[in-house]
Motif scaffolding. Structure first.
Motif, PDB file in Angstrom:
ATOM      1  N   ARG A  82       1.258   4.263   5.876  1.00  0.00           N
ATOM      2  CA  ARG A  82       1.367   2.819   5.627  1.00  0.00           C
ATOM      3  C   ARG A  82       2.795   2.336   5.816  1.00  0.00           C
ATOM      4  N   CYS A 100      -6.514   2.668   7.953  1.00  0.00           N
ATOM      5  CA  CYS A 100      -6.803   2.406   6.536  1.00  0.00           C
ATOM      6  C   CYS A 100      -8.224   2.856   6.199  1.00  0.00           C
ATOM      7  N   LEU A 135      -6.505   0.006   0.109  1.00  0.00           N
ATOM      8  CA  LEU A 135      -6.713   0.344   1.521  1.00  0.00           C
ATOM      9  C   LEU A 135      -7.956  -0.351   2.071  1.00  0.00           C
ATOM     10  N   ASP A 173       0.825  -1.210   0.000  1.00  0.00           N
ATOM     11  CA  ASP A 173       0.000   0.000   0.000  1.00  0.00           C
ATOM     12  C   ASP A 173       0.860   1.261   0.000  1.00  0.00           C
ATOM     13  N   SER A 212      -6.985  -3.911   2.710  1.00  0.00           N
ATOM     14  CA  SER A 212      -6.097  -3.985   3.879  1.00  0.00           C
ATOM     15  C   SER A 212      -6.870  -3.802   5.172  1.00  0.00           C
ATOM     16  N   ALA A 213      -7.832  -2.881   5.163  1.00  0.00           N
ATOM     17  CA  ALA A 213      -8.642  -2.646   6.361  1.00  0.00           C
ATOM     18  C   ALA A 213      -9.462  -3.881   6.711  1.00  0.00           C
TER      19      ALA A 213
END
Length: 175
Positions: A84, A160, A131, A58, A134-135
Motif C-alpha cells: 500500500r 487490495c 482494503l 491503509d 479501498s478496492a
C-alpha cells in the motif's frame, strides 16, 4: 510625380537590442498576467487524491496491525503495508505528472490526553475492511478514468482485493 529613392533605414546594434528588450518585457508581462490565474484542477485529480489518501491510511493501518500481531500474520500485514505504501508512491507520482506540483500530504491531528487509555491496536479484520473499501473505491474510479490512470487504479483495486481475499483471509472463512 517623381519618386525620389531614400536611403534604406539603418539598424544599429543599439536599436536591435532595445527592440528585443521591449519585446521581452511585453512578452513577460503578457505571460505573467495569464499565469497568475490558477488553472482549474484536472478532473482526474479528485479520484487520484482519494486513492492516495486511502493508500496512505491503509499502509499505516496495516503497519500498526503488524506491530500488534505475531507470526505469519504479522509478516503478511507487513507485506500489505509495503504494497500500500508502494501504491501511494505510484499515485503520488501520477499526481505530480498530472499537475506539475507535489502530491498533497495528509497531516494527522493528534490530541493527547493523560486520562484516556490508548486506542486498541487495529486488528486483521480492520485491515480487511479498509482494503475492501479501498478496492471498491479504486474499482469505481478506474471505471470513470481512461488510459494509464484507469490502469493504475485498476491495478490498485486488484492488489487490495488479493490482499484481503487471499493473503489475509483466514482459512475456512466464507468468501
Amino acid at each position: 510625380m517623381l519618386h525620389v529613392p531614400s536611403p534604406p533605414p539603418t539598424l544599429s546594434r543599439r536599436r536591435v537590442l532595445a527592440g528585443a528588450a521591449a519585446l521581452a518585457v511585453a512578452g513577460a508581462t503578457t505571460w505573467g498576467a495569464t499565469a497568475c490565474g490558477s488553472a482549474p484542477p484536472p478532473p482526474d485529480l479528485d479520484d487520484l487524491t482519494t486513492a492516495l489518501d486511502r493508500a496512505r491510511a491503509d499502509a499505516e493501518l496495516a503497519a500498526d496491525a503488524a506491530a500488534a500481531a505475531r507470526g505469519g500474520v504479522a509478516d503478511t500485514l507487513t507485506t500489505v503495508a509495503a504494497e500500500r505504501a508502494a501504491h501511494a508512491e505510484a499515485i503520488a507520482e501520477e499526481i505530480v505528472r498530472l499537475t506539475g506540483r507535489a502530491a498533497p500530504t495528509t497531516t494527522a491531528v493528534t490530541t493527547t490526553t493523560t486520562a484516556a487509555a490508548p486506542p486498541p491496536a487495529p486488528t486483521v479484520d480492520d485491515v480487511i475492511g479498509a482494503l475492501r473499501a479501498s478496492a471498491e473505491s479504486a474499482t469505481q474510479a478506474a471505471g470513470a478514468l481512461a488510459g494509464y490512470r484507469a490502469g493504475l487504479l485498476a491495478s490498485v483495486a486488484a492488489a487490495c482485493t488479493t490482499a484481503y481475499r487471499v493473503a489475509l483471509d483466514p482459512p475456512g472463512a466464507a468468501q
